[in-house]
Design an enzyme around this catalytic site. Structure first.
Site, PDB file in Angstrom:
ATOM      1  N   GLU A 185       0.637  -1.461  -0.280  1.00  0.00           N
ATOM      2  CA  GLU A 185      -0.343  -0.098  -0.018  1.00  0.00           C
ATOM      3  C   GLU A 185       0.829   0.817   0.297  1.00  0.00           C
ATOM      4  O   GLU A 185       2.086   1.087   0.672  1.00  0.00           O
ATOM      5  CB  GLU A 185      -0.962  -0.092   1.563  1.00  0.00           C
ATOM      6  CG  GLU A 185      -2.061  -0.806   1.535  1.00  0.00           C
ATOM      7  CD  GLU A 185      -2.637  -0.964   2.465  1.00  0.00           C
ATOM      8  OE1 GLU A 185      -2.720   0.428   3.504  1.00  0.00           O
ATOM      9  OE2 GLU A 185      -2.994  -1.946   3.307  1.00  0.00           O
TER      10      GLU A 185
ATOM     11  N   ASP B  98      -5.648   8.259  10.352  1.00  0.00           N
ATOM     12  CA  ASP B  98      -4.338   7.658  10.204  1.00  0.00           C
ATOM     13  C   ASP B  98      -3.965   8.638  12.160  1.00  0.00           C
ATOM     14  O   ASP B  98      -3.558   9.488  13.093  1.00  0.00           O
ATOM     15  CB  ASP B  98      -3.277   8.878   9.842  1.00  0.00           C
ATOM     16  CG  ASP B  98      -3.227   8.816   8.374  1.00  0.00           C
ATOM     17  OD1 ASP B  98      -3.451   7.230   7.881  1.00  0.00           O
ATOM     18  OD2 ASP B  98      -2.917   9.222   6.895  1.00  0.00           O
TER      19      ASP B  98
END
Length: 267
Positions: free
Chosen positions: A49, A60
């Site tokens: 990824e 995140d």
């Protein structure tokens, strides 16, 4: 069969689990980022990824937020990440998936971004902040370009919503181990196994677990219930240490390779 499908089919035939490695595109700079991607592949990652840095990354955790900030400061954005994917594809045959928030995609234009992502050699796309109710246009366009649109589901996802998300998915299902943001954790909650079992009843697609995975014992704990694991922050931390401590590049790449190999040995 797509590259993503081929990887999981091969893994299943050997009774193995896929190790999916995450790296932020352009962290700490584009040149070294390409070396990191190649190192991840050489060390045994089955799928990579590549994050597209964004200024407001809601899903995140701190480690990956800082990676995004470093990448942005070094001049990385959608154009640069697509070029990075294209450069990696020239040398690598494993699947490459772009992880991007919706805003950068909309700024370029959905169809234009997907066309260019496919042209660069990407195999799929993960959009953490894309609601299933608003994803039809992207899903159809992505399929037209041969890109899998990989959804995220969490222990808190309601059953009806889960069934809808899984029913529209392609590539694999990204199960989030915890509610909240990314980041390595010491342990995994018990409801993770229930989530994996539930999702596997709903689909023939591979089911993978991410958020908080970074230790061999975690993989050993859950590998019988999933088809792959996603490791992100534990790898990005190594890059952060490189930046903070001015380590030699070769040492950083060695540490990244060792981490991947260690996790791969139990997957």
């Amino acid at each position: 069969m797509s590259r993503i499908g081929q990887v999981f089919a091969e893994k299943r035939s050997r009774g193995e689990k896929a190790l999916i490695a995450y790296t932020m595109g352009g962290d700490p700079n584009l040149t070294f980022s390409l070396e990191i991607i190649k190192t991840l592949a050489a060390a045994g990652a089955d799928l990579i990824e590549v994050g597209l840095p964004f200024s407001d990354p809601l899903a995140d955790g701190p480690v990956i937020q800082r990676a995004g900030q470093r990448a942005l400061a070094a001049g990385s954005g959608p154009e640069e990440v697509l070029a990075l994917i294209a450069a990696a594809r020239q040398e690598l045959s494993l699947p490459l998936v772009i992880m991007s928030y919706l805003n950068p995609i909309l700024q370029i234009g959905v169809d234009e971004f997907l066309r260019r992502a496919a042209g660069a050699g990407a195999d799929g796309l993960i959009i953490p902040d894309l609601p299933v109710e608003e994803g039809e246009e992207i899903r159809v366009s992505a399929a037209g370009y041969g890109l899998d649109l990989i959804p995220l589901v969490a222990p808190t996802t309601g059953q009806k919503r889960l069934e809808k998300i899984v029913g529209q998915a392609s590539g694999f299902i990204y199960c989030v181990s915890v509610t909240g943001v990314t980041g390595a954790r010491d342990s995994l909650p018990a409801e993770v196994i229930s989530l994996l079992q539930n999702v596997k009843k709903l689909t023939e697609l591979p089911v993978c677990l991410g958020f908080g995975i970074g230790k061999p014992e975690q993989i050993a704990y859950i590998k019988d219930y999933c088809d792959g694991v996603i490791v992100g922050s534990a790898l990005v931390e190594i890059i952060e240490n490189y930046v903070q401590n001015r380590m030699e590049k070769d040492k950083v790449l060695e540490l990244i390779a060792t981490k991947v190999q260690t996790l791969k040995s139990v997957s």
